[in-house]
Design a protein around this motif. Structure first.
Motif, PDB file in Angstrom:
ATOM      1  N   ALA A   1      -2.527   7.265  -7.819  1.00 38.72           N
ATOM      2  CA  ALA A   1      -1.891   7.499  -6.477  1.00 38.72           C
ATOM      3  C   ALA A   1      -1.841   6.308  -6.418  1.00 38.72           C
ATOM      4  O   ALA A   1      -1.318   5.487  -5.372  1.00 38.72           O
ATOM      5  CB  ALA A   1      -2.187   8.158  -5.749  1.00 38.72           C
ATOM      6  N   VAL A   2      -3.304   5.453  -6.417  1.00 36.45           N
ATOM      7  CA  VAL A   2      -4.033   4.883  -5.716  1.00 36.45           C
ATOM      8  C   VAL A   2      -2.792   2.945  -6.431  1.00 36.45           C
ATOM      9  O   VAL A   2      -2.471   1.786  -5.592  1.00 36.45           O
ATOM     10  CB  VAL A   2      -5.424   4.065  -6.389  1.00 36.45           C
ATOM     11  N   ALA A   3      -2.471   3.231  -7.859  1.00 35.92           N
ATOM     12  CA  ALA A   3      -2.294   2.133  -8.484  1.00 35.92           C
ATOM     13  C   ALA A   3      -0.731   2.495  -8.072  1.00 35.92           C
ATOM     14  O   ALA A   3       0.508   1.137  -7.483  1.00 35.92           O
ATOM     15  CB  ALA A   3      -2.551   2.688  -9.862  1.00 35.92           C
ATOM     16  N   VAL A   4      -0.028   3.590  -8.025  1.00 36.56           N
ATOM     17  CA  VAL A   4       1.769   3.228  -7.726  1.00 36.56           C
ATOM     18  C   VAL A   4       1.518   2.783  -5.991  1.00 36.56           C
ATOM     19  O   VAL A   4       2.824   2.418  -5.945  1.00 36.56           O
ATOM     20  CB  VAL A   4       2.069   4.323  -7.613  1.00 36.56           C
ATOM     21  N   THR A   5       1.091   3.032  -5.100  1.00 33.25           N
ATOM     22  CA  THR A   5       0.547   2.782  -3.892  1.00 33.25           C
ATOM     23  C   THR A   5       0.527   1.306  -3.656  1.00 33.25           C
ATOM     24  O   THR A   5       1.311   0.810  -2.531  1.00 33.25           O
ATOM     25  CB  THR A   5      -0.001   3.747  -2.996  1.00 33.25           C
ATOM     26  N   ASN A   6      -0.321   0.682  -4.685  1.00 31.68           N
ATOM     27  CA  ASN A   6      -0.390  -0.920  -4.161  1.00 31.68           C
ATOM     28  C   ASN A   6       0.758  -1.110  -5.204  1.00 31.68           C
ATOM     29  O   ASN A   6       1.117  -2.918  -4.896  1.00 31.68           O
ATOM     30  CB  ASN A   6      -1.536  -0.848  -5.171  1.00 31.68           C
ATOM     31  N   PHE A   7       1.340  -1.059  -6.150  1.00 32.41           N
ATOM     32  CA  PHE A   7       2.640  -1.227  -7.418  1.00 32.41           C
ATOM     33  C   PHE A   7       2.974  -2.312  -5.895  1.00 32.41           C
ATOM     34  O   PHE A   7       4.310  -2.671  -5.728  1.00 32.41           O
ATOM     35  CB  PHE A   7       2.973  -0.351  -7.804  1.00 32.41           C
TER      36      PHE A   7
END
Lengths: 334, 352
Positions: free
Chosen positions: B217-223
């Motif tokens: 979730a952190v990854a896609v939010t930052n992406f």
């Protein structure tokens, strides 16, 4: 008398008679156990069930039991799965030359005790001695006859959509205990086998809830293997909830470290039951009042879809297949 | 619990640009399948199973070397269980064992060293595969052998390191899911450097369902926000500097070498071998093993699977001639291999 078993004990002469007297007659004494070539038994009134099973577990002694207890539980539980009251049992020993006489007697004593608890009578036996290296320790084959309770009929084919899937206790303990007893992994943990004769609790269940569809002993291959067998036999799907499957903390720890799935580890005193939805509550109530099955829990349901498959609902609410069992799991666990 | 539910809903509802996330660690691959995480992802999120299972990236030639040691030199092969079934050019260790070769499964390199100590009349070779997490134990085993004066123990090394592999794989993915246990040892300088100067984003994650969904979730939010980033989502275990002692131990006993990755090819400086002063513990030197090229089944597309170019189901052998019972390639053997995970846990899209 020698303190180990020798080839002479298997030769049929005086020493064979000594061995039988000291070990087997002493522990298996009952009114049917004779010196004749076969036992003469009264026939049961109803339908009979008959089963046979060989035991080669290594090591022969493990936390919570030994091969003797296991060999009685195995056959008692197989009869129990058919709703059959265990009546008579026979046992055949293959003993490796040099096996400790004291351990053999402990094995016989465990068999006596377990048989008495299950209400089954050991009516005949046989002893053979194999040369050093031609067998490993002590192998036992048991055969049992039971009388099926009136009105009870169980089979893997009877699993039907809507049935609750119940395990009678926490899973994977026998397999884990054997694994640790072999000390191949250098892991220390206190895990005892669940090995137990389940006729008494299952009898109590069947008296109150005779309409149980399936009773299956989750021995070799564990609960997961049994579920796949039943899914294939009945042509149904089975849906499990990961969080409801009871696994003891110690077993979780060991299997987590070794990357093993507790659903595929053997149980020797835990069964899988399929019960029509309407009978689930009363089945659980009866089981939880009995010893050996106090930890009974519903772990899933039978579905019409996904025929032949076991589906796992994971802790994040996603669904996957439970991987189908394959390859060598653990050899010589029973 | 709240945090996990929030992460799950972010992953379900993600509507940003399409994103490819490569898990580079076999343990991540396996857990992602076991937890069914792919099944909850928005269609815009694509997981790619990368080259991080040590068994899967070990070349056929390496198996040939081990079989040669067992059959031609009569060595006792000590190995992690997964390697036993990996096909070599002609034989696997399993088929060699059936013909009488001595192949024993051990749980750690130290167990291998202990076995050698107890069996002084056997020439024992430990199959030393693995990444930064397992390489220190192999070094400790050799150190113990030196300490105990054990002369019948050696390593057949295929130890690999991740930094060069990240570099080699970066065009196959938008971001990496970095394995927490590797970076617990090596620290975070490489993923930070990749984000800062090589335009390669990533997150570092643990292994439970909660840790994985949170990191994703952190990854896609930052992406979705754009730019290149690195976030350590496993700070409980992974510290900036890693474990310098483990790194120092490995550096003192081993040195980088070029290494062959199954299906990817030679990656410069991506392998580790014992230094000159430990040459007598290096099975290749000790037994003068001839160079072995290794041949793979011509239909097997493990290489493209490892690079995320195809899904396992697109390989013509998958599930037909290649199954966990009869694997054609290493990705079907190891429980951490992408092909095995697809086969065992099912493709979430086909699940009712």
């Amino acid at each position: 008398m020698n303190d180990t078993v020798t080839l002479a004990h298997g030769a049929g002469g005086k020493q064979t008679a000594e061995l039988i007297d000291r070990v087997f007659r002493k522990h298996f004494q009952n009114r049917y156990f004779t010196s004749d070539d076969a036992s003469v038994l009264p026939a049961p009134a109803g339908k009979m069930a008959m089963t046979t099973d060989g035991f080669i577990v290594s090591p022969a002694f493990f936390p919570g039991g030994n091969i003797g207890k296991l060999s009685v539980c195995g056959t008692v539980n197989d009869l129990t799965c058919m709703g059959a009251k265990p009546l008579y049992m026979t046992c055949a020993f293959v003993i490796e030359e040099g096996f400790s006489m004291e351990e053999l007697e402990q094995i016989a004593a465990s068999m006596e005790q377990t048989a008495a608890e299950a209400g089954v009578v050991l009516v005949a036996g046989d002893t053979k001695v194999a040369g050093k290296g031609q067998a490993d320790g002590c192998f036992i084959t048991t055969t049992g006859i039971g009388e099926i309770l009136d009105g009870v009929s169980t089979s893997g084919r009877f699993a039907a959509p809507g049935d609750a899937v119940i395990v009678t206790g926490d899973i994977g303990r026998h397999g884990t205990a054997i694994l640790l007893a072999r000390d191949d992994y250098g892991i220390e943990a206190d895990v005892k086998t669940d090995c137990a004769p389940l006729w008494n609790p299952i009898h109590a269940l069947l008296r109150e809830v005779p309409g149980v569809h399936v009773i299956r002993d989750a021995t070799r291959g564990g609960v997961g293997t049994v579920l796949y067998e039943i899914a294939h036999e009945a042509g149904v799907g089975i849906s499990l909830e990961r969080e409801k499957i009871p696994v003891a903390e110690e077993v979780k720890g060991v299997t987590g470290m070794l990357g093993l799935e507790p659903l595929y580890l053997a149980c020797e005193g835990t069964m899988v039951l399929f019960v029509p939805e309407s009978l689930t509550d009363s089945a659980l109530r009866v089981l939880r009042e009995q010893s050996y099955t106090a930890g009974a829990a519903v772990i899933g349901r039978v579905t019409a879809e996904n025929s032949g498959r076991v589906i796992m609902e994971t802790e994040i609410g996603a669904r996957t297949y439970l991987p189908e069992p394959g390859n060598e799991l653990l050899p010589r666990i029973c | 619990m709240k945090q996990m539910e929030r992460a799950i809903s972010i992953l379900r509802e993600y509507s940003g640009p399409e994103v490819r996330i490569m898990e580079v660690c076999g343990t991540h691959t396996h857990e992602i399948f076991r937890q069914g995480i792919r099944g909850i992802l928005s269609p815009a999120i694509h997981m790619i199973s990368g080259p991080g299972c040590p068994v899967c990236v070990t070349g056929t030639g390496y198996i040939d070397e081990a079989v040669w040691l067992a059959e031609k030199k009569g060595c006792t092969i000590l190995t992690f269980g997964d390697l036993v079934r990996v096909p070599g050019s002609e034989e696997s260790l399993q088929t060699a064992r059936a013909k009488g070769a001595k192949v024993r499964t051990v749980y750690s390199p130290q167990d291998g060293e202990a076995y050698a100590a107890e069996h002084p009349d056997e020439e024992c070779v430990f199959l030393s595969v693995g990444f930064e997490t397992t390489t220190p134990s192999s070094c400790i085993a050799v150190k113990n052998a030196v300490r105990d004066g054990i002369g019948n123990f050696s390593l057949l090394t295929a130890n690999k390191t991740m930094p060069m592999a990240y570099e080699a794989m970066k065009d196959s993915t938008d971001l990496f899911l970095y394995p927490g246990h590797v970076h617990a040892i090596t620290g975070l300088s490489v993923p930070r450097m990749l984000a800062d100067t090589h335009q390669v984003s990533g997150v570092c994650a643990g292994f439970t369902a909660r840790e994985l969904v949170t990191a994703l979730a952190v990854a896609v939010t930052n992406f979705e926000k754009g730019g290149y980033f690195f976030v350590n989502c496993y700070p409980r275990v992974v510290r900036e500097e890693g474990q310098p002692e483990a790194v120092r131990l490995v550096d003192s006993m081993m040195e980088p070498c070029d290494d062959l990755w199954r299906g990817i090819g030679r990656i410069e400086g991506s392998g580790m071998k014992l230094r000159q002063e430990y040459a007598s513990y290096d099975a290749r030197i000790r037994y003068e093993i001839p160079f072995m090229q290794g041949r793979t089944n011509s239909g097997c597309r493990c290489g493209q699977v490892l690079q995320g170019r195809i899904e396992p189901g697109q390989c013509p052998l998958f599930g037909k001639v290649c199954t966990p019972e009869h694997p054609s390639g290493a990705c079907m053997v190891s429980s951490e291999g992408a092909c095995s995970a697809y086969y065992l846990y099912g493709d979430h899209q086909t699940l009712l």
